[in-house]
Design an enzyme around this catalytic site. Structure first.
Site, PDB file in Angstrom:
ATOM      1  N   GLU A 177      -1.041  -0.045   9.515  1.00  0.00           N
ATOM      2  CA  GLU A 177      -1.268  -0.796  10.752  1.00  0.00           C
ATOM      3  C   GLU A 177      -2.301  -1.903  10.599  1.00  0.00           C
ATOM      4  O   GLU A 177      -3.151  -1.872   9.710  1.00  0.00           O
ATOM      5  CB  GLU A 177      -1.717   0.168  11.861  1.00  0.00           C
ATOM      6  CG  GLU A 177      -0.581   1.083  12.292  1.00  0.00           C
ATOM      7  CD  GLU A 177      -0.971   2.103  13.360  1.00  0.00           C
ATOM      8  OE1 GLU A 177      -0.128   2.410  14.201  1.00  0.00           O
ATOM      9  OE2 GLU A 177      -2.117   2.583  13.351  1.00  0.00           O
ATOM     10  N   CYS A 181      -8.346  -6.947  12.045  1.00  0.00           N
ATOM     11  CA  CYS A 181      -8.777  -5.702  11.423  1.00  0.00           C
ATOM     12  C   CYS A 181      -7.698  -5.294  10.416  1.00  0.00           C
ATOM     13  O   CYS A 181      -6.575  -4.973  10.786  1.00  0.00           O
ATOM     14  CB  CYS A 181      -8.960  -4.657  12.515  1.00  0.00           C
ATOM     15  SG  CYS A 181      -9.532  -3.083  11.894  1.00  0.00           S
ATOM     16  N   CYS A 235      -5.848   7.726   4.021  1.00  0.00           N
ATOM     17  CA  CYS A 235      -7.216   7.704   3.491  1.00  0.00           C
ATOM     18  C   CYS A 235      -7.490   9.064   2.867  1.00  0.00           C
ATOM     19  O   CYS A 235      -7.034  10.086   3.376  1.00  0.00           O
ATOM     20  CB  CYS A 235      -8.223   7.437   4.616  1.00  0.00           C
ATOM     21  SG  CYS A 235      -9.911   7.181   4.039  1.00  0.00           S
ATOM     22  N   CYS A 252     -12.834  11.972   7.298  1.00  0.00           N
ATOM     23  CA  CYS A 252     -13.938  12.032   8.260  1.00  0.00           C
ATOM     24  C   CYS A 252     -13.409  12.760   9.487  1.00  0.00           C
ATOM     25  O   CYS A 252     -12.297  12.501   9.935  1.00  0.00           O
ATOM     26  CB  CYS A 252     -14.434  10.631   8.614  1.00  0.00           C
ATOM     27  SG  CYS A 252     -15.071   9.761   7.162  1.00  0.00           S
ATOM     28  N   CYS A 283     -12.019  10.863  12.664  1.00  0.00           N
ATOM     29  CA  CYS A 283     -11.140   9.711  12.442  1.00  0.00           C
ATOM     30  C   CYS A 283      -9.684  10.148  12.319  1.00  0.00           C
ATOM     31  O   CYS A 283      -9.367  11.025  11.512  1.00  0.00           O
ATOM     32  CB  CYS A 283     -11.584   8.972  11.181  1.00  0.00           C
ATOM     33  SG  CYS A 283     -10.464   7.650  10.697  1.00  0.00           S
ATOM     34  N   CYS A 327     -10.941   1.694  17.090  1.00  0.00           N
ATOM     35  CA  CYS A 327     -11.483   2.243  15.846  1.00  0.00           C
ATOM     36  C   CYS A 327     -11.086   3.695  15.680  1.00  0.00           C
ATOM     37  O   CYS A 327     -11.294   4.501  16.587  1.00  0.00           O
ATOM     38  CB  CYS A 327     -13.001   2.274  15.878  1.00  0.00           C
ATOM     39  SG  CYS A 327     -13.771   0.696  15.906  1.00  0.00           S
TER      40      CYS A 327
HETATM   41  N1  SAH Z   1     -12.990   3.557   5.850  1.00  0.00           N
HETATM   42  C1  SAH Z   1     -13.922   2.603   6.277  1.00  0.00           C
HETATM   43  C2  SAH Z   1     -13.344   1.528   7.177  1.00  0.00           C
HETATM   44  C3  SAH Z   1     -12.348   1.960   8.235  1.00  0.00           C
HETATM   45  S1  SAH Z   1     -12.932   2.840   9.630  1.00  0.00           S
HETATM   46  C4  SAH Z   1     -15.090   3.262   6.943  1.00  0.00           C
HETATM   47  O1  SAH Z   1     -15.017   4.442   7.224  1.00  0.00           O
HETATM   48  O2  SAH Z   1     -16.089   2.591   7.148  1.00  0.00           O
HETATM   49  C5  SAH Z   1     -13.754   1.635  10.668  1.00  0.00           C
HETATM   50  C6  SAH Z   1     -14.858   2.269  11.552  1.00  0.00           C
HETATM   51  O3  SAH Z   1     -14.310   3.051  12.631  1.00  0.00           O
HETATM   52  C7  SAH Z   1     -15.757   3.193  10.773  1.00  0.00           C
HETATM   53  O4  SAH Z   1     -17.095   3.014  11.110  1.00  0.00           O
HETATM   54  C8  SAH Z   1     -15.264   4.528  11.253  1.00  0.00           C
HETATM   55  O5  SAH Z   1     -16.196   5.534  11.003  1.00  0.00           O
HETATM   56  C9  SAH Z   1     -15.014   4.274  12.711  1.00  0.00           C
HETATM   57  N2  SAH Z   1     -14.200   5.313  13.354  1.00  0.00           N
HETATM   58  C10 SAH Z   1     -13.318   6.145  12.788  1.00  0.00           C
HETATM   59  N3  SAH Z   1     -12.758   6.970  13.710  1.00  0.00           N
HETATM   60  C11 SAH Z   1     -13.315   6.651  14.900  1.00  0.00           C
HETATM   61  C12 SAH Z   1     -13.113   7.121  16.243  1.00  0.00           C
HETATM   62  N4  SAH Z   1     -12.237   8.075  16.527  1.00  0.00           N
HETATM   63  N5  SAH Z   1     -13.841   6.540  17.220  1.00  0.00           N
HETATM   64  C13 SAH Z   1     -14.713   5.537  16.945  1.00  0.00           C
HETATM   65  N6  SAH Z   1     -14.916   5.039  15.706  1.00  0.00           N
HETATM   66  C14 SAH Z   1     -14.233   5.585  14.692  1.00  0.00           C
HETATM   67 FE1  SF4 Z   2     -11.222   7.073   5.927  1.00  0.00          FE
HETATM   68 FE2  SF4 Z   2     -11.408   7.165   8.587  1.00  0.00          FE
HETATM   69 FE3  SF4 Z   2     -13.405   8.080   7.073  1.00  0.00          FE
HETATM   70 FE4  SF4 Z   2     -12.956   5.432   7.213  1.00  0.00          FE
HETATM   71  S1  SF4 Z   2     -13.581   6.763   8.895  1.00  0.00           S
HETATM   72  S2  SF4 Z   2     -13.350   6.671   5.351  1.00  0.00           S
HETATM   73  S3  SF4 Z   2     -10.700   5.424   7.365  1.00  0.00           S
HETATM   74  S4  SF4 Z   2     -11.324   8.932   7.156  1.00  0.00           S
END
Ligand code: SAH
Ligand code: SF4
Length: 411
Positions: free
Chosen positions: A122, A135, A142, A146, A149, A388
């Site tokens: 996406e 973006c 991934c 996390c 996420c 995000c």
């Molecule tokens: N993998 C990279 C970039 C993609 S995520 C990273 O983790 O930095 C982009 C941002 O969105 C990151 O700061 C991530 O932690 C945040 N993010 C992920 N899931 C989220 C959620 N459910 N609500 C708000 N921010 C989120």
């Molecule tokens: Fe991967 Fe989501 Fe963690 Fe970013 S926030 S490193 S996209 S699992």
């Protein structure tokens, strides 16, 4: 023939499928999008042009691709008529396929895209009064899981190639109608010729914050961003590009040296216990190590500060004490820092809730009071799951339990 090969980058537990630099197409033609100019030249030589011809043609083709948005060799009017079909037989100037395009009530747009070998990912465009931010995704899925996420609940399918990364930017420019029309031969008859100005751009900024961890696909991301920054390529300034990492410490120095873009770090917690839980990569590269790498990030200064992203999770990482510890840490490492507070964007089955608005405000005030900017980011495109952490494609829906079982049985 398989389109991917398995390889384990140092420090990762699970095998990462690494794509070739150019994804093979069913018609065997080679996609030139996203390749550096010398790479285009080399391909032309391999196809039979002598080095002088190859150099000249690669320059012309590069210009048509990145300054004109042309995807058809037949339109390249300064290339000999007989050579155009020869090019068409061997090469394409591709874009990811669009599976679905969605528009949020707030103007945010999301595209579900597909690679030539059938993987979905996406891309999101966020228009604001004074800028338009794209973006961009770096991986399909991934590896990093996390906990807050949604992308992290997908397994990693594969890295995106430079062509697929640059292809997202090209596609966004197509969709926004951003290619110049005007003085070039062959396009003189276009009605609104000459209206394009570079400062009238809609797409002004790029953030590597889509699906995936860009520093686990370092070389492809670097090569893609070099084409995006190249004056003969898309000519976007490195100051307008931000790469977000969850904290892949060993790649941060190279990111600064070899790409030189702005850095955003997904910190999200200030204690080992909580960060271990929500960003499992913390068990490998802890907070102190991460902040030391930030302090050493090439190019960071008060004029170009590092962004620390902090997702606000109710009763998890949002206390006054957390805010004060955040300030202490940023000051202890003398970091040119700004903090971005991201209200948690929920998704079905997520194990957390968003902090209350009062809590977010209070947290922000504490950090601001210490002299560090800490704005609260307004969620965008929530209605189309474009915010995000909400990016995840239907094609790869697998439960965390399913994935954990897979990892266990692989081990
Ligand atoms: N993998 C990279 C970039 C993609 S995520 C990273 O983790 O930095 C982009 C941002 O969105 C990151 O700061 C991530 O932690 C945040 N993010 C992920 N899931 C989220 C959620 N459910 N609500 C708000 N921010 C989120
Ligand atoms: Fe991967 Fe989501 Fe963690 Fe970013 S926030 S490193 S996209 S699992």
């Amino acid at each position: 023939m398989s389109d991917t090969a398995l390889m384990s980058p140092p420090g990762l537990v699970d095998p990462v499928p690494v794509a070739r630099v150019v994804t093979p197409r069913a018609d065997a033609r080679v996609d030139l999008t996203g390749l550096a100019r010398p790479a285009v030249q080399e391909l032309l030589e391999q196809a039979g042009l002598d080095p002088r011809q190859a150099k000249l043609r690669s320059r012309q083709i590069f210009h048509w691709i990145y300054h004109r948005g042309v995807t058809d060799f037949a339109q390249m009017t300064d290339i000999a008529k007989t050579m155009r079909p020869w090019l068409t037989d061997r090469f394409v100037i591709g874009r990811p396929d669009v599976v679905e395009a969605q528009h949020s009530v707030d103007g945010t747009r999301k595209w579900l895209l597909r690679t030539a070998d059938g993987h979905d990912f996406e891309m999101v465009f966020i228009p604001d009064a004074d800028r338009g931010t794209l973006c961009v995704s770096s991986q399909v899925g991934c590896t990093l899981n996390c906990r807050f996420c949604h992308t992290g609940t997908m397994r990693l399918v594969r890295n995106l190639t430079p062509g697929e990364i640059v292809g997202q930017v090209m596609l966004a420019r197509d969709a926004l109608g951003e290619w110049p029309r005007g003085s070039m031969a062959g396009l003189e008859d276009v009605e609104d010729a000459g209206h394009y100005t570079s400062d009238g751009r809609l797409l002004t900024n790029i953030v590597m914050m889509g699906m995936g961890e860009p520093l686990y696909n370092f070389e492809n991301v670097r090569d893609a961003l070099r084409v995006v920054m190249d004056g003969d390529g898309l000519a976007l300034s490195k100051r307008r590009i931000t790469l977000s990492t969850s904290g892949v410490v060993p790649m941060m120095q190279r990111c600064g040296e070899e790409i030189g873009v702005n850095l955003a770090v997904s910190l999200h917690a200030v204690t080992k216990e909580i960060r271990d839980e929500i960003v499992p990569l913390n068990r490998k590269y802890g907070i102190e190590e991460l902040l030391a790498a930030c302090a050493a990030y090439p190019g960071a200064s008060n004029a170009r500060r590092i962004t620390f992203e902090y997702v606000m999770l109710r009763d998890k990482n949002d206390s006054d004490a957390d805010a004060r510890e955040l300030v202490r840490l940023l000051k202890a490492y003398d970091l040119p820092a700004k903090v971005n507070l991201i209200p948690f964007n929920p998704w079905p089955g997520a194990p957390y809730e968003c902090s209350t608005p009062d809590r977010v405000r209070r947290f922000s005030e504490i950090v601001f009071a210490a002299g560090i900017s800490a704005p609260v980011r307004t969620p965008r495109g929530r209605d189309i799951d474009a915010a995000c952490g909400q990016l995840r494609t239907a094609a790869e829906k697998k439960s965390r339990a399913e994935r954990d079982r897979e990892i266990e049985s692989a081990a």
